[in-house]
Design an enzyme around this catalytic site. Structure first.
Site, PDB file in Angstrom:
ATOM      1  N   GLU A 199       0.865  -1.177   0.000  1.00 45.47           N
ATOM      2  CA  GLU A 199       0.000   0.000   0.000  1.00 45.47           C
ATOM      3  C   GLU A 199       0.898   1.222   0.000  1.00 45.47           C
ATOM      4  OE1 GLU A 199      -3.395  -1.072   2.809  1.00 45.47           O
ATOM      5  OE2 GLU A 199      -3.182   1.089   3.064  1.00 45.47           O
ATOM      6  N   ASP A 222      -6.092   9.516  10.166  1.00 45.75           N
ATOM      7  CA  ASP A 222      -4.812   8.996  10.635  1.00 45.75           C
ATOM      8  C   ASP A 222      -4.441   9.507  12.015  1.00 45.75           C
ATOM      9  OD1 ASP A 222      -3.643   7.280   8.532  1.00 45.75           O
ATOM     10  OD2 ASP A 222      -3.936   9.075   7.302  1.00 45.75           O
TER      11      ASP A 222
END
Ligand SMILES: Cc1ncc(COP(=O)(O)O)c(C=O)c1O
Lengths: 292, 420
Positions: free
Chosen positions: A66, A77
């Site tokens: 990824e 995040d």
């Protein structure tokens, strides 16, 4: 901007990039294990080091990679990836630079690449152009954490036109009915997998996997099984024993923040950094084997 | 979901004429703007919120409690006040009225929305309230209603804003709220919103996110517009009573856009009323140090909605600057984007100096010290007058969204006065 000359390695591959995702899961399944998906931020700690880390992760046994695309406001995040994103932007990394990194990884390996980033940079780049160039750079799928299926129409269409899978996230708080409708969208060809978010929250390494992970995965499985769509688990996965547990009931494990920490710890020495990533991924990879 | 996808394919982004009352549509869009660009964890919550809000609005008991508290706790209706000496400074024959949101409890319009949303939170059984704040006014308003209703209150505030709005930080703490400093990114309002959203994603089941402006994912822009529209509804009634006609011009400052939408919306169906939003020009548009989103930005996605956005070529959100913390935000409510594109409202920028001039002029001519945010609208109005853009007999309403007490340290610093 930059038009990639398709490398021979990429040309030889099939015209539907997303199929390589399915193949990676199928291959691992035949080997009696789950796939291992390291997440690495493009341009962190530097362009060269992120590229080297991706190659080291592949050497260590990554099944897919990824590639994180940095954004100024990464609201899904935690502090670790926020920091990596911030630093990558400080180095002037943009979508074109990320695609160039993807292209270099794809030229050296056949491991499927997934691009993960927030929607606005993609919009600014141009949705169609982004998908066209991402496919040309060797990407197979996209994860956009701030783009739920309701808003994904334009990108989904452009991605599918280029043979890229759109991979949607499913957190444990999602009701069954909604899981079913996400699965239906995600199952359209070209397709990838369902990204099961281990916990309700933001990314970041945690000591323990949440207690109800298995029953959550089972809940998603009930919806995804008819379509044969694989399930990967991410957020909070950092240790070999986490991967071992995930291997028991899911098809893939995603590791992100732990790699950021690792890269930071060895920031001074490129060789040590590569070795650390490779060895860490190897230690996780050993745990992907599904024990009876 | 499939239907949504099909609908998106058909959708054209071309702006038609402004349609009052038609938006947001079922997908939370104002023309092409708005939507729900949020992590999946929040999607079920937003549906739940939408349903709960619709239900509440149909419940006479909810409406009654809200109206009663607006009257007795907030002090509504706020006056519509004619300012003759300030009008003189603008241009001869121009009549300027101020909608006195500075007289609402806690000193700004923010309380109208904080009260509405907190009553909704209570009704939904959510007892943990989180909010972001820039100038601290929304934080103070939220802390205030939480104290009044006995709800837990956590306020996210950029570290830079904590420094320049220390008085409001103290007020929030005094009111029993926990103020959490946000050190990421530009350390201002946008980062406080990021952090509040992260908290929300983590604590979805227990927490109500009380957004302070007409921004964020659907249904927030709708809800906040509804709760703030009391400003415009009152003003419309008041001006008709006082002047026997609608105003020619309605002005407001635009940060996220809630005080502006609150006063614009109830006038938006009257085409003869010109709507003018004033954004923060900072140190001038050319300097790049500003927060003039609608004037200088282009559409993008931030904080859950598609709307005008200050961003660089790569789609990274730009840092902003304004003398007023409350306008220091790179995004703007999606309905303003729609009003801009359809031409129903227009948007301009006033720089820091003009805002200071507006603040001083109103203070000295009328004995009203405005907050730095609405001072942008006042300064711009002075300039319009000087440029001869206002015909004699023009009737103008400015939304005086807040009082200036919170800004005294900033203003003193700008005027190079030391206060100990
Ligand atoms: C007095 C005042 N006016 C205006 C604003 C800007 O917000 P909005 O554009 O949502 O009205 C603020 C924000 O803190 C404020 O305190």
């Amino acid at each position: 901007m930059q038009q990639y000359k398709q490398s021979e390695a990429i040309e030889r591959r099939e015209t539907v990039p997303a199929q390589r995702i399915g193949r990676a899961f199928a291959q691992a399944s035949r080997e009696g294990r789950c796939v291992l998906i390291p997440y690495l931020m493009c341009g962190f700690p530097s362009v060269e080091q992120s590229l080297a880390a991706m190659l080291a992760a592949i050497e260590g046994g990554a099944d897919l990679i990824e590639l994180g695309l940095p954004f100024s406001d990464p609201l899904a995040d935690g502090a670790t990836i926020q920091h990596a994103s911030h630093q990558a932007l400080e180095h002037g990394i943009n979508i074109a630079a990320c695609l160039a990194i993807a292209h270099q990884v794809a030229a050296r390996s056949s491991v499927p690449l997934i691009l993960m980033g927030y929607y606005n940079p993609v919009l600014a780049y141009g949705v169609q152009r982004f998908c066209r160039e991402a496919a040309a750079a060797g990407a197979c799928g996209l994860i956009i954490p701030d783009l739920p299926p309701e808003e994904a129409g334009p990108l989904l269409e452009a991605a599918h036109e280029q043979g890229l899978a759109m991979i949607f996230l499913v957190p444990p708080t999602t009701p069954d009915e909604r899981i079913a409708s996400i699965v239906r969208v995600a199952a359209q060809e070209p397709r990838g997998f369902i990204y099961c978010v281990s916990l309700s929250g933001v990314t970041g390494a945690r000591d323990r996997l949440p207690p109800h992970l298995q029953s959550f995965i089972a809940r998603v499985r009930r919806q995804s099984a008819p379509y044969g769509l694989p399930l990967a688990v991410g957020f909070g996965v950092s240790r070999p024993e986490h991967v071992a547990e995930i291997a028991r009931y899911a098809d893939g494990a995603v590791v992100g923040s732990a790699l950021v920490h690792l890269l930071e710890r060895h920031a001074a020495d490129g060789e040590a950094q590569r070795a650390a990533v490779r060895d860490y991924i190897r230690s996780l990879r050993e745990c992907t084997v599904r024990l009876p | 979901m499939q239907q949504h996808l099909e609908q998106q394919k058909r959708e054209s982004s071309a702006a038609g004429p402004y349609e009052h009352g038609a938006y947001p549509d079922a997908r939370g869009r104002f023309g092409p703007y708005g939507g729900k660009f949020v992590p999946e964890s929040l999607m079920p919550l937003l549906s739940e919120l939408e349903a709960a809000y619709r239900q509440a609005r149909l419940d006479p008991a909810f409406e009654e409690e809200l109206q009663e508290l607006l009257r007795s706790f907030v002090g509504r209706p706020t006056p519509l006040y004619y300012v003759p000496r300030f009008s003189q400074l603008v241009a001869p024959g121009v009549r300027v009225y101020l909608k006195r949101e500075d007289l609402a409890h806690t000193g700004a319009h923010k309380i109208n929305n904080a009260l509405g949303q907190s009553l909704l939170a209570k009704r939904m059984g959510k007892r943990r309230i989180i909010a972001e704040t820039g100038a601290g006014q929304h934080g103070v308003a939220t802390a205030t209603v939480c104290a009044m209703l006995g709800l837990e209150c956590i306020i996210y505030m950029g570290a830079e804003d904590i420094e320049r709005q220390s008085l409001n930080v103290f007020r929030m703490r005094l009111l029993g709220a926990e103020v959490r400093s946000v050190d990421s990114g530009s350390r201002t309002l946008k980062d406080a919103i990021n952090e509040a959203i992260r908290d929300w994603v983590t604590n979805v089941e227990t927490t109500f996110y009380l957004i302070g402006s007409v921004v964020g994912p659907h249904p927030y822009p709708l809800m906040v517009r509804d709760f703030q529209s009391i400003i415009g509804r009152e003003a419309r009634e008041q001006i008709l009573q006082l002047e026997g006609r609608l105003p020619d011009l309605v002005m407001a400052c635009v940060g996220g856009g809630s005080n502006a939408m609150g006063i614009f919306y109830p006038f938006a169906d009257a085409p003869e009323v010109r709507l003018l939003g004033v954004e923060a020009g900072g140190q001038g548009l050319a300097s790049g140090q500003h927060a003039a989103t609608l004037v200088a930005g282009r559409p993008g996605v931030l904080h859950g909605a598609f709307s005008y956005l200050l961003q660089n070529e790569d789609g990274q959100v730009l840092g902003t600057h304004s003398i007023s913390a409350g306008l220091d935000y790179p995004g703007v409510g999606p309905e303003h984007s729609y009003m801009k594109d359809t031409g129903r409202a227009s948007y301009v920028a006033a720089d820091d100096r003009l805002a200071l001039r507006g603040l001083q002029a109103l203070s000295q001519s009328e004995g009203i010290i405005p907050a730095l945010e609405p001072a942008h609208a006042l300064g711009y109005l002075l300039e319009m007058g000087a440029r001869g853009e206002l015909a004699p007999g023009s009737l103008v309403i400015v939304n005086l969204s807040g009082r200036g007490d919170k800004d005294m340290l900033t203003v003193a610093r700008e005027l190079q006065v030391t206060i100990s």
